[in-house]
Scaffold this motif. Structure first.
Motif, mmCIF file in Angstrom:
data_model
loop_
_atom_site.group_PDB
_atom_site.id
_atom_site.type_symbol
_atom_site.label_atom_id
_atom_site.label_comp_id
_atom_site.label_asym_id
_atom_site.label_seq_id
_atom_site.Cartn_x
_atom_site.Cartn_y
_atom_site.Cartn_z
ATOM 1 N N THR A 50 43.041 43.511 36.418
ATOM 2 C CA THR A 50 41.971 42.899 37.201
ATOM 3 C C THR A 50 42.085 43.360 38.657
ATOM 4 N N PRO A 51 41.436 44.472 38.983
ATOM 5 C CA PRO A 51 41.589 45.062 40.319
ATOM 6 C C PRO A 51 41.243 44.125 41.479
ATOM 7 N N TRP A 52 40.186 43.315 41.356
ATOM 8 C CA TRP A 52 39.801 42.449 42.478
ATOM 9 C C TRP A 52 40.879 41.407 42.760
ATOM 10 N N ALA A 53 41.523 40.895 41.706
ATOM 11 C CA ALA A 53 42.577 39.892 41.886
ATOM 12 C C ALA A 53 43.826 40.550 42.475
ATOM 13 N N ARG A 54 44.145 41.734 41.998
ATOM 14 C CA ARG A 54 45.300 42.451 42.528
ATOM 15 C C ARG A 54 45.121 42.731 44.022
ATOM 16 N N GLU A 55 43.907 43.091 44.399
ATOM 17 C CA GLU A 55 43.635 43.363 45.809
ATOM 18 C C GLU A 55 43.867 42.109 46.667
ATOM 19 N N LYS A 56 43.452 40.950 46.165
ATOM 20 C CA LYS A 56 43.673 39.700 46.907
ATOM 21 C C LYS A 56 45.163 39.414 47.061
ATOM 22 N N VAL A 57 45.934 39.663 46.010
ATOM 23 C CA VAL A 57 47.382 39.441 46.050
ATOM 24 C C VAL A 57 48.028 40.409 47.039
ATOM 25 N N GLU A 58 47.630 41.669 46.999
ATOM 26 C CA GLU A 58 48.180 42.651 47.929
ATOM 27 C C GLU A 58 47.823 42.309 49.372
ATOM 28 N N ASP A 59 46.604 41.836 49.600
ATOM 29 C CA ASP A 59 46.190 41.453 50.952
ATOM 30 C C ASP A 59 47.021 40.285 51.471
ATOM 31 N N LEU A 60 47.280 39.297 50.620
ATOM 32 C CA LEU A 60 48.096 38.156 51.028
ATOM 33 C C LEU A 60 49.526 38.601 51.323
#
Length: 73
Positions: free
Chosen positions: A55-65
């Motif tokens: 799930t790329p969009w969720a991974r991006e949120k985790v990486e941003d945090l």
């Protein structure tokens, strides 16, 4: 392999990112910051990794945090 000295995520595994976030925030606070089921219902590192890898969009949120947390430290 090309080096990426300006990329703080280079060489950091997703498992390490999730583990750092869980250790810092805990599952409850993490689920408030990023509203995804794998952090809310019966959370575990294994189930979170499975979801985030597909799930790329969720991974991006985790990486941003994670990057925000690095800036704080």
């Amino acid at each position: 392999m090309e080096e990426q000295p300006n990329n703080p995520l280079h060489g950091v595994k997703l498992e390490e990112i999730v583990t750092v976030l869980v250790n810092y925030y805990g599952w409850e606070n993490l689920s408030r910051k990023i509203r995804i089921n794998c952090f809310i219902n019966d959370p575990s590192i294994k189930s979170s990794l499975k979801f985030l890898r597909r799930t790329p969009w969720a991974r991006e949120k985790v990486e941003d945090l994670y990057l925000e947390l690095l800036k704080k430290r």
